[in-house]
Design an enzyme around this catalytic site. Structure first.
Site, PDB file in Angstrom:
ATOM      1  N   TYR A 144      20.074  -9.978 111.875  1.00  0.00           N
ATOM      2  CA  TYR A 144      21.063  -9.584 111.084  1.00  0.00           C
ATOM      3  C   TYR A 144      21.238 -10.778 110.115  1.00  0.00           C
ATOM      4  CZ  TYR A 144      25.377  -8.431 108.571  1.00  0.00           C
ATOM      5  OH  TYR A 144      26.392  -8.374 107.969  1.00  0.00           O
ATOM      6  N   THR A 179      36.015  -3.014 109.701  1.00  0.00           N
ATOM      7  CA  THR A 179      35.364  -1.746 109.548  1.00  0.00           C
ATOM      8  C   THR A 179      34.622  -1.375 110.965  1.00  0.00           C
ATOM      9  OG1 THR A 179      32.993  -2.552 109.157  1.00  0.00           O
ATOM     10  CG2 THR A 179      34.763  -2.445 107.102  1.00  0.00           C
TER      11      THR A 179
HETATM   12  O1  NJP Z   1      29.865  -1.346 107.716  1.00  0.00           O
HETATM   13  P1  NJP Z   1      29.985   0.419 107.838  1.00  0.00           P
HETATM   14  P2  NJP Z   1      30.649  -2.228 106.509  1.00  0.00           P
HETATM   15  N1  NJP Z   1      20.804   4.664 103.888  1.00  0.00           N
HETATM   16  O2  NJP Z   1      29.099   0.578 109.171  1.00  0.00           O
HETATM   17  C1  NJP Z   1      25.479   2.966 105.150  1.00  0.00           C
HETATM   18  C2  NJP Z   1      28.234  -5.835 105.046  1.00  0.00           C
HETATM   19  N2  NJP Z   1      29.106  -6.875 105.720  1.00  0.00           N
HETATM   20  O3  NJP Z   1      31.361  -1.331 105.596  1.00  0.00           O
HETATM   21  O4  NJP Z   1      24.429   6.511 105.807  1.00  0.00           O
HETATM   22  C3  NJP Z   1      21.957   4.811 103.011  1.00  0.00           C
HETATM   23  O5  NJP Z   1      31.507   0.877 107.999  1.00  0.00           O
HETATM   24  C4  NJP Z   1      26.485   3.984 105.901  1.00  0.00           C
HETATM   25  O6  NJP Z   1      26.466   5.335 105.621  1.00  0.00           O
HETATM   26  P3  NJP Z   1      25.918   6.480 106.332  1.00  0.00           P
HETATM   27  C5  NJP Z   1      27.349  -5.367 105.687  1.00  0.00           C
HETATM   28  O7  NJP Z   1      26.286  -6.021 106.301  1.00  0.00           O
HETATM   29  C6  NJP Z   1      30.130  -6.209 106.612  1.00  0.00           C
HETATM   30  O8  NJP Z   1      31.439  -3.048 107.010  1.00  0.00           O
HETATM   31  O9  NJP Z   1      26.577   7.592 105.903  1.00  0.00           O
HETATM   32  N3  NJP Z   1      23.250   4.268 103.648  1.00  0.00           N
HETATM   33  C7  NJP Z   1      28.063   3.264 105.681  1.00  0.00           C
HETATM   34  O10 NJP Z   1      28.457   3.884 104.614  1.00  0.00           O
HETATM   35  C8  NJP Z   1      26.900  -4.328 104.851  1.00  0.00           C
HETATM   36  O11 NJP Z   1      25.973  -4.445 104.076  1.00  0.00           O
HETATM   37  C9  NJP Z   1      30.928  -7.334 107.310  1.00  0.00           C
HETATM   38  O12 NJP Z   1      25.838   6.049 107.726  1.00  0.00           O
HETATM   39  C10 NJP Z   1      23.290   3.649 104.885  1.00  0.00           C
HETATM   40  C11 NJP Z   1      27.435   1.798 105.444  1.00  0.00           C
HETATM   41  O13 NJP Z   1      26.202   1.760 105.075  1.00  0.00           O
HETATM   42  C12 NJP Z   1      28.185  -3.932 104.038  1.00  0.00           C
HETATM   43  O14 NJP Z   1      29.058  -5.126 104.389  1.00  0.00           O
HETATM   44  C13 NJP Z   1      30.919  -8.461 107.150  1.00  0.00           C
HETATM   45  C14 NJP Z   1      22.114   3.616 105.433  1.00  0.00           C
HETATM   46  C15 NJP Z   1      27.919   1.023 106.562  1.00  0.00           C
HETATM   47  O15 NJP Z   1      29.122   1.000 106.711  1.00  0.00           O
HETATM   48  C16 NJP Z   1      29.072  -2.758 104.424  1.00  0.00           C
HETATM   49  O16 NJP Z   1      29.516  -2.957 105.717  1.00  0.00           O
HETATM   50  C17 NJP Z   1      29.863  -8.982 106.284  1.00  0.00           C
HETATM   51  C18 NJP Z   1      20.859   4.144 105.101  1.00  0.00           C
HETATM   52  N4  NJP Z   1      19.561   4.067 105.757  1.00  0.00           N
HETATM   53  C19 NJP Z   1      29.200  -8.486 105.588  1.00  0.00           C
HETATM   54  N5  NJP Z   1      22.336   2.874 106.978  1.00  0.00           N
HETATM   55  C20 NJP Z   1      31.967  -6.566 108.466  1.00  0.00           C
HETATM   56  N6  NJP Z   1      32.347  -5.428 108.374  1.00  0.00           N
HETATM   57  O17 NJP Z   1      32.400  -7.351 109.175  1.00  0.00           O
HETATM   58  C21 NJP Z   1      23.616   2.506 106.980  1.00  0.00           C
HETATM   59  O18 NJP Z   1      29.824 -10.567 106.305  1.00  0.00           O
HETATM   60  N7  NJP Z   1      24.186   3.134 105.549  1.00  0.00           N
END
Ligand code: NJP
Length: 227
Positions: A144, A179
């Site tokens: 990651y 999240t």
């Molecule tokens: O994560 P989560 P966050 N194609 O798991 C989508 C970064 N970040 O909001 O496809 C298209 O609730 C998935 O949608 P679905 C982290 O690295 C986080 O916390 O419908 N979409 C969902 O909407 C990331 O880059 C933290 O399952 C795809 C979303 O991604 C960003 O913030 C800390 C997909 C993930 O929602 C959002 O994370 C940090 C695909 N193949 C950075 N695969 C933290 N939360 O602590 C997944 O420093 N998604």
């Protein structure tokens, strides 16, 4: 009305960004979960905004190229991301590939599809959601953290490459955000940043004077006392 496309908009940080940007932009909300995307669109429209949805796996190059080919987008937020945090010796090849293909390949595919239009119009803003894990290593984060280091290299190289064409690139690097990311339960940790806090960081970056480019934003919880 200007348009903002947000990937990973079905929940978490991406949803909060889509809802915040809907105050000024027509939103194109992208993710795989159709029902969740519809709920986001309903919520935005109930609040007076406009939102279209695209059900799309950002790691599927052909699907991304086809779905985004005819779109004109003013703000692109590459937010979709996956974190599988475990010791490297327990990390499967499929888990390695999934993180690489969503966090890196997906960011490239979506950017590659929309950037030529921005350059041709001489304007646009790309915001990539990186992480403090792109600067700080941590146990269990070999894959990651590697992807998020790469997000910074990608973002800042591209920023230098396209700024004279009128296109801005910003990388936002949050710390822990409350999240479902990485298998956590949302709503469980009041010391963490909220998705709305990160959305505010995006709003700040894209609302600077014409002469000013915010290229990197680091955000972290103000306190880490977990007691
Ligand atoms: O994560 P989560 P966050 N194609 O798991 C989508 C970064 N970040 O909001 O496809 C298209 O609730 C998935 O949608 P679905 C982290 O690295 C986080 O916390 O419908 N979409 C969902 O909407 C990331 O880059 C933290 O399952 C795809 C979303 O991604 C960003 O913030 C800390 C997909 C993930 O929602 C959002 O994370 C940090 C695909 N193949 C950075 N695969 C933290 N939360 O602590 C997944 O420093 N998604």
């Amino acid at each position: 009305m200007s348009t903002a496309l947000v990937t990973g908009a079905s929940r978490g940080i991406g949803r909060a960004i889509a809802e915040r940007l809907a105050e000024r932009y027509e939103i194109i909300a992208v993710a795989r979960a159709a029902k969740a995307l519809e709920e986001v669109a309903r919520h935005i429209e109930k609040s007076g905004g406009r939102c279209r949805t695209i059900v799309l796996d950002v790691s599927d190059h052909a699907a991304v190229a086809k779905a985004l080919a005819s779109l004109e987008v003013d703000v692109l937020v590459n937010n979709a991301g996956v974190g599988i945090i475990k010791p490297l010796v327990e990390l499967g090849v499929d888990e390695w590939r999934q993180q690489m293909s969503v966090n890196l390949d997906g960011m490239f595919y979506v950017t590659r599809a929309l950037l030529p239009g921005m350059i041709a119009r001489g304007s646009g803003h790309i915001v990539n959601i990186g992480s403090l894990a792109g600067r700080n290593p941590f146990v269990g984060g070999a894959c990651y953290s590697a992807t998020k280091h790469a997000v910074i290299g990608f973002s800042e190289s591209l920023m230098l490459e396209v700024r004279d064409a009128g296109v801005r690139v910003t990388v936002i690097m949050p710390g822990s955000v409350d999240t479902e990311f990485g298998g956590h339960t949302a709503g469980g940790a009041s010391w963490k940043l909220t998705p709305g806090d990160v959305a505010e960081g995006v709003w700040y970056a894209i609302n600077q004077p014409e002469r000013a480019l915010v290229s990197r934003v680091e955000m972290r919880p103000a306190r880490v006392a977990r007691g």
